[in-house]
Each structure stands twice: as C-alpha cells, then as structure tokens.
Design a protein around this motif. Structure first.
Motif, PDB file in Angstrom:
ATOM      1  N   UNK A   1       0.386 -15.933 -12.097  1.00 56.41           N
ATOM      2  CA  UNK A   1      -1.223 -15.409 -12.019  1.00 56.41           C
ATOM      3  C   UNK A   1      -1.292 -14.498 -13.105  1.00 56.41           C
ATOM      4  N   UNK A   2      -2.414 -14.496 -13.885  1.00 56.33           N
ATOM      5  CA  UNK A   2      -3.096 -13.755 -14.918  1.00 56.33           C
ATOM      6  C   UNK A   2      -4.489 -13.512 -14.597  1.00 56.33           C
TER       7      UNK A   2
ATOM      8  N   UNK B   1     -11.036 -12.287 -16.517  1.00 56.37           N
ATOM      9  CA  UNK B   1     -12.404 -11.580 -16.004  1.00 56.37           C
ATOM     10  C   UNK B   1     -12.276 -11.358 -14.742  1.00 56.37           C
ATOM     11  N   UNK B   2     -13.101 -11.828 -13.884  1.00 62.10           N
ATOM     12  CA  UNK B   2     -13.060 -11.440 -12.436  1.00 62.10           C
ATOM     13  C   UNK B   2     -11.973 -12.209 -11.565  1.00 62.10           C
ATOM     14  N   UNK B   3     -11.576 -13.364 -12.402  1.00 61.06           N
ATOM     15  CA  UNK B   3     -10.549 -14.330 -11.546  1.00 61.06           C
ATOM     16  C   UNK B   3      -9.542 -13.875 -11.782  1.00 61.06           C
ATOM     17  N   UNK B   4      -8.632 -14.295 -10.771  1.00 60.58           N
ATOM     18  CA  UNK B   4      -6.911 -14.351 -10.861  1.00 60.58           C
ATOM     19  C   UNK B   4      -6.896 -16.045 -11.062  1.00 60.58           C
ATOM     20  N   UNK B   5      -6.083 -16.304 -12.245  1.00 58.81           N
ATOM     21  CA  UNK B   5      -5.682 -17.613 -12.392  1.00 58.81           C
ATOM     22  C   UNK B   5      -4.359 -17.951 -12.250  1.00 58.81           C
ATOM     23  N   UNK B   6      -3.679 -18.843 -11.503  1.00 54.04           N
ATOM     24  CA  UNK B   6      -2.130 -19.005 -11.279  1.00 54.04           C
ATOM     25  C   UNK B   6      -1.982 -20.455 -10.858  1.00 54.04           C
ATOM     26  N   UNK B   7      -0.852 -20.302 -10.122  1.00 51.74           N
ATOM     27  CA  UNK B   7      -0.351 -21.930  -9.615  1.00 51.74           C
ATOM     28  C   UNK B   7      -0.235 -21.740  -7.996  1.00 51.74           C
TER      29      UNK B   7
ATOM     30  N   UNK C   1      -7.410 -20.687  -8.621  1.00 52.31           N
ATOM     31  CA  UNK C   1      -7.944 -19.657  -9.238  1.00 52.31           C
ATOM     32  C   UNK C   1      -8.694 -19.033  -8.121  1.00 52.31           C
ATOM     33  N   UNK C   2      -8.959 -17.553  -7.861  1.00 55.71           N
ATOM     34  CA  UNK C   2      -9.677 -17.159  -6.866  1.00 55.71           C
ATOM     35  C   UNK C   2     -10.557 -15.707  -7.577  1.00 55.71           C
TER      36      UNK C   2
END
Ligand SMILES: [Zn+2]
Length: 114
Positions: free
Chosen positions: A17-18, A21-27, A36-37
């Motif tokens: 996860x990285x 912006x306002x999102x966390x993006x990962x697997x 993403x959340x």
C-alpha cells in the motif's frame, strides 16, 4: 476504533500500500488484485480477520488484511460453518493468507510519515 482508522493502520503495515492523495492504493490480501480505499472514510475496501474470531483469531494487525468486499463475502460463503469443508483445508487456506500478510509486512514505525 472506527473502521476507517483500522483500515489506515493495516495499510501502514502492508508494504503493497502507498498513499495517493486521499486514497490508499495496494493489493487485496485474498485475490492479490488492485484495491484502493479512501483514507478518510474507508470506502472501497473491507477489513478481513484472516483467522476468524470464532476460530481463535485476534484483532492484531498480523491477523488483519485489506480485501475487496466481494472477496470477503466469498471467503465467508466458502467457510461458512454450515457448509464447512474439513478443518485441514481451512487451516491450509488461513496459513497461506497469514504467510502472504507476513511477506507484505511493513513496520508502521519505519514507514515515512505524511
Ligand atoms: Zn480481492
């Protein structure tokens, strides 16, 4: 602890996860697909107890994964006690997910602060 806050904690401790912006993006921990959340409200992902609480799992970060709602639902259906397969199979499945969680582990204290 609020759901969004717990998702943020787990994302900080998962190296896939990285922040974007306002999102966390990962697997997703279950299907390994992109997920993403929204860090502010947790929208877009669900928190999964890898070893179910009813089977002795706790709520520590090592036992929590970020997953798609559909993956969470599928896992629930597959391992519903009423339709339970043998316990050896369940153990193997849970251990695979716990291994994946460990491989992705990132010490939250070592993560860059934002
Ligand atoms: Zn998934």
């Amino acid at each position: 602890m609020a759901n969004a806050e717990r998702l943020n904690r787990v994302a900080e401790a998962d190296s896939t996860f990285r922040r974007d912006g306002t999102l966390w993006v990962g697997k997703c921990l279950i299907c390994n697909g992109p997920i993403a959340f929204d860090a502010r409200n947790g929208e877009g992902a669900t928190l999964e107890h890898i070893r179910a609480r009813g089977r002795g799992g706790d709520s520590g970060p090592e036992n929590l994964g970020i997953v798609h709602g559909r993956c969470n639902a599928e896992k629930g259906r597959r391992w519903d006690p009423k339709r339970r397969r043998d316990d050896g199979e369940y153990e193997a499945f849970v251990n695979r997910l716990l291994d994946r969680r460990r491989q992705r582990w990132r010490d939250p204290d070592g993560a860059p602060r934002r």
